[in-house]
Design a protein around this motif. Structure first.
Motif, PDB file in Angstrom:
ATOM      1  N   MET A 245      37.502  57.684  28.266  1.00  0.00           N
ATOM      2  CA  MET A 245      37.099  56.841  29.391  1.00  0.00           C
ATOM      3  C   MET A 245      37.118  55.404  28.909  1.00  0.00           C
ATOM      4  N   VAL A 246      37.743  54.530  29.667  1.00  0.00           N
ATOM      5  CA  VAL A 246      37.770  53.115  29.282  1.00  0.00           C
ATOM      6  C   VAL A 246      37.340  52.270  30.482  1.00  0.00           C
ATOM      7  N   GLY A 247      36.963  51.032  30.193  1.00  0.00           N
ATOM      8  CA  GLY A 247      36.474  50.146  31.251  1.00  0.00           C
ATOM      9  C   GLY A 247      37.475  49.060  31.586  1.00  0.00           C
ATOM     10  N   LEU A 248      37.198  48.378  32.706  1.00  0.00           N
ATOM     11  CA  LEU A 248      38.088  47.320  33.182  1.00  0.00           C
ATOM     12  C   LEU A 248      37.262  46.337  34.003  1.00  0.00           C
ATOM     13  N   ASP A 249      37.710  45.091  34.041  1.00  0.00           N
ATOM     14  CA  ASP A 249      37.088  44.116  34.952  1.00  0.00           C
ATOM     15  C   ASP A 249      38.216  43.284  35.540  1.00  0.00           C
ATOM     16  N   SER A 250      38.697  43.670  36.707  1.00  0.00           N
ATOM     17  CA  SER A 250      39.844  42.962  37.292  1.00  0.00           C
ATOM     18  C   SER A 250      39.361  41.865  38.236  1.00  0.00           C
ATOM     19  N   ALA A 251      40.284  40.954  38.572  1.00  0.00           N
ATOM     20  CA  ALA A 251      39.909  39.798  39.399  1.00  0.00           C
ATOM     21  C   ALA A 251      39.597  40.226  40.832  1.00  0.00           C
ATOM     22  N   LEU A 252      38.721  39.455  41.476  1.00  0.00           N
ATOM     23  CA  LEU A 252      38.399  39.710  42.890  1.00  0.00           C
ATOM     24  C   LEU A 252      39.591  39.404  43.777  1.00  0.00           C
ATOM     25  N   LEU A 253      40.300  38.348  43.423  1.00  0.00           N
ATOM     26  CA  LEU A 253      41.479  37.956  44.197  1.00  0.00           C
ATOM     27  C   LEU A 253      42.703  38.553  43.535  1.00  0.00           C
ATOM     28  N   MET A 254      43.540  39.192  44.338  1.00  0.00           N
ATOM     29  CA  MET A 254      44.737  39.820  43.781  1.00  0.00           C
ATOM     30  C   MET A 254      45.926  39.411  44.626  1.00  0.00           C
ATOM     31  N   ASN A 255      47.121  39.662  44.092  1.00  0.00           N
ATOM     32  CA  ASN A 255      48.319  39.403  44.879  1.00  0.00           C
ATOM     33  C   ASN A 255      48.211  40.141  46.220  1.00  0.00           C
TER      34      ASN A 255
ATOM     35  N   ARG B 127      38.708  41.236  47.663  1.00  0.00           N
ATOM     36  CA  ARG B 127      39.017  42.674  47.568  1.00  0.00           C
ATOM     37  C   ARG B 127      37.991  43.522  48.343  1.00  0.00           C
ATOM     38  N   PRO B 128      38.490  44.479  49.123  1.00  0.00           N
ATOM     39  CA  PRO B 128      37.577  45.360  49.858  1.00  0.00           C
ATOM     40  C   PRO B 128      37.154  46.574  49.040  1.00  0.00           C
ATOM     41  N   GLU B 129      37.737  46.742  47.865  1.00  0.00           N
ATOM     42  CA  GLU B 129      37.341  47.825  46.948  1.00  0.00           C
ATOM     43  C   GLU B 129      37.805  47.434  45.552  1.00  0.00           C
ATOM     44  N   THR B 130      37.153  48.011  44.543  1.00  0.00           N
ATOM     45  CA  THR B 130      37.544  47.690  43.168  1.00  0.00           C
ATOM     46  C   THR B 130      38.692  48.580  42.695  1.00  0.00           C
ATOM     47  N   ALA B 131      38.933  49.683  43.418  1.00  0.00           N
ATOM     48  CA  ALA B 131      39.868  50.714  42.955  1.00  0.00           C
ATOM     49  C   ALA B 131      41.277  50.174  42.694  1.00  0.00           C
ATOM     50  N   GLN B 132      41.782  49.312  43.600  1.00  0.00           N
ATOM     51  CA  GLN B 132      43.178  48.883  43.445  1.00  0.00           C
ATOM     52  C   GLN B 132      43.372  48.066  42.166  1.00  0.00           C
ATOM     53  N   GLY B 133      42.330  47.372  41.722  1.00  0.00           N
ATOM     54  CA  GLY B 133      42.414  46.642  40.446  1.00  0.00           C
ATOM     55  C   GLY B 133      42.703  47.595  39.298  1.00  0.00           C
ATOM     56  N   ILE B 134      42.204  48.817  39.417  1.00  0.00           N
ATOM     57  CA  ILE B 134      42.438  49.823  38.370  1.00  0.00           C
ATOM     58  C   ILE B 134      43.890  50.318  38.447  1.00  0.00           C
ATOM     59  N   PHE B 135      44.348  50.632  39.673  1.00  0.00           N
ATOM     60  CA  PHE B 135      45.716  51.169  39.794  1.00  0.00           C
ATOM     61  C   PHE B 135      46.760  50.168  39.291  1.00  0.00           C
ATOM     62  N   VAL B 136      46.559  48.881  39.639  1.00  0.00           N
ATOM     63  CA  VAL B 136      47.594  47.926  39.243  1.00  0.00           C
ATOM     64  C   VAL B 136      47.552  47.648  37.732  1.00  0.00           C
TER      65      VAL B 136
END
Ligand code: GAP
Length: 521
Positions: free
Chosen positions: A71-81, A226-235
């Motif tokens: 299991m690993v962690g991530l912190d992606s940006a609120l604003l995405m393409n 972002r309306p969810e954090t999930a897409q930051g993980i997929f990208v």
């Protein structure tokens, strides 16, 4: 607890939650966490991070061996393409049906708006559904009790009773899909409206907050919060694969803010416009996805119980096929019995390979996993399937608060106590000198300073000891440590446990370890 009022008042009075920008009249759907609230929510997120990421293999066993996956962690940006949200389906499909009342200017979610007719018994003993006059009411999925639906329409109900020579309403008939039907809508009386027929036809309302990046405000500079954090993980799936040594199955977790322009923010922090999610995407082979789905739905249910939610207040509800998103193979909700009705805390979904496939198509980038263990050459590259446990930090915090709220009696005196799990409690231990003399404050302050290096501690010397206990009970502090005359002779202190009020003496030197053991359970 059976009503939210007492909890809302306690959280305000004790500094857990405040309305956002309150001195300006607040902002609907936005909340601020005060000194106790920020610590509580931080502990909820910390517990999730530890139990899901950093110590995920310590606490659980089940289908599949937890130690066998990373299991690993991530912190992606609120604003995405913004194209991310086209690929995910949010630009075209992330909407709720909305109706407006032309008279009151109120806006409602059509799927949460109940249109109903009252059923009366006339003097002649005939049951009659008064459907020539329909009433509308905002209520979540039919959960609103009859009295609450009828309350705003008292005058009109009395007029009907008089004209029909009828008694009290017996029940209500809910008219399904009434707002879609022009004729029924024209007969519906909206809350607060003088006459029926003021509601507009339902129309789709996209929930994403739009903003502009850079100096120009045109279609080329549109971005979304972002309306969810999930897409930051997929990208970032490929970035994680390329930079770590993870192998399938593995999970990527992220905690962060999400924004939704909810039509009807309601039920305190439950439905907010700005909130935090705790989401994890668990990547696995397609053939293993059903077993991992079963594993995660059980494990996520147990997480809430392990942190003190009473099982009788928690429901694991499998979705009907009709509720499933078109790409989802299965979905279950962990729901909590809130005073305002049973509602979702977390969704666990088997999303198959939908998201990675969408992003691969949109970008043309190969997001397939290379499986060097596969026996056949042609089976080595494939898109993993995904199990997604998606939780809300604010909703979990609200459920923990509701479940903890207790009124009981101690020594014939009523008290309000927040029976928060020690891991979640904002303050773990409060240190008091019994009295403000005979050197007790000095010794107490020294003990407090040593303790706060190890855990969240507070110090209080003001007021009678009983009042200090009550204050900490309301804050949910599991242990109070009192320094008294005996401390000055044998260096022991009294530790009082919040729920049982049982007291025991502990050597000051062993205090930190003793409390740490109690907190870890
Ligand atoms: N990636 C999947 C996803 O976002 P969701 O069911 O829309 O799924 C996951 O959201 C969780 O986020 C919910 O179970 C809930 O706890 C929280 N959540 C969603 N909308 C919320 C809102 N308006 N206010 C507070 N929490 C919300």
């Amino acid at each position: 607890m059976d009503s939210m009022e007492k909890l809302v008042s306690l959280t305000k009075r004790r500094g857990f939650v405040f309305p956002s920008s309150e001195i300006y009249g607040g902002l609907n759907g936005c909340w601020d966490y005060g000194p106790l609230g920020v610590a509580l929510k931080r502990n909820v997120k910390q517990a999730w991070w530890e139990d899901m990421i950093t110590r995920h293999d310590e606490t659980e066993t089940g289908a599949g061996s937890p130690s066998a996956y990373a299991m690993v962690g991530l912190d992606s940006a609120l604003l995405m393409n913004p194209r991310v949200w086209e690929a995910s389906g949010h630009v075209s499909g992330f909407s709720d049906p909305m109706v407006d009342c032309r008279e009151t200017r109120n806006r409602y979610r059509a799927d949460q708006f109940i249109v109903f007719a009252l059923v009366f018994e006339t003097q002649e003993g005939v049951r009659e559904t008064v459907a020539d006059m329909l009433f509308g009411s905002p209520g979540e999925f039919g959960k609103t009790p009859l009295e609450e639906l009828v309350a705003p329409h008292r005058k009109r109900v009395r007029a009907i009773q008089k004209s029909r020579r009828a008694g009290e309403a017996l029940s209500i008939d809910v008219i399904a899909n009434a707002l879609e039907n022009d004729e029924l809508r024209a007969r519906t009386l909206a809350p607060g409206a003088a006459e029926p027929g003021t509601l507009t036809a339902p129309r789709a309302f996209n929930l994403m907050f739009k903003t502009y990046i850079g100096a120009l405000e045109d279609s080329s500079s549109v971005a979304y919060l972002r309306p969810e954090t999930a897409q930051g993980i997929f990208v970032n799936f490929k970035n994680v694969l390329d930079t770590t040594r993870v192998k399938l199955p593995f999970g990527i977790g992220q905690i962060g803010k999400a924004f939704r322009n909810e039509i009807n923010p309601r039920n305190f922090t439950f439905r907010s416009r700005e909130f935090e999610q705790m989401e994890m995407e668990f990547f696995c082979r397609a053939a293993d996805a059903p077993a991992w789905y079963a594993y995660w739905r059980e494990r996520r249910y147990r997480w809430y119980v392990s942190l003190g939610i009473r099982p009788e207040n928690l429901v694991l509800r499998e979705h009907e096929d009709s509720e499933l998103a078109h790409y989802a193979a299965a979905c279950a909700d962990v729901e909590y019995r809130f005073p305002f009705g049973q509602s979702e805390l977390e969704g666990i979904a088997n999303r198959a390979d939908f998201d990675l496939r969408q992003h691969m198509q949109m970008t043309g980038k190969d997001l397939r996993y290379f499986d060097d263990q596969a026996a056949m050459e042609e089976e080595r590259r494939y898109l993993p399937h995904v199990i997604e446990p998606a939780a809300g930090a604010d909703r979990a915090t609200l459920a923990f608060l509701c479940d903890a709220y207790t009124e009981d009696e101690v020594g014939n005196e009523a008290r309000t106590v927040m029976k928060l799990h020690p891991r979640l409690a904002p303050v773990k231990a409060a240190v008091f000198p019994l009295v403000r003399k005979e050197g007790m404050p000095d010794r107490a302050r020294a003990i407090y300073r040593a303790l706060r290096r190890k855990l969240d501690a507070a110090y209080d010397e003001k007021g009678a000891i009983g009042r200090r206990y009550r204050r900490q009970d309301e804050a949910g502090t599991p242990y109070c440590v009192t320094i008294d005359g005996q401390t000055l002779t044998d260096d022991t202190v009294t530790v009082r446990e919040r729920d049982s009020c049982a007291q025991r003496r502990v050597g000051a030197g062993q205090l930190a370890d003793y409390l740490a053991d109690c907190i870890e359970g």
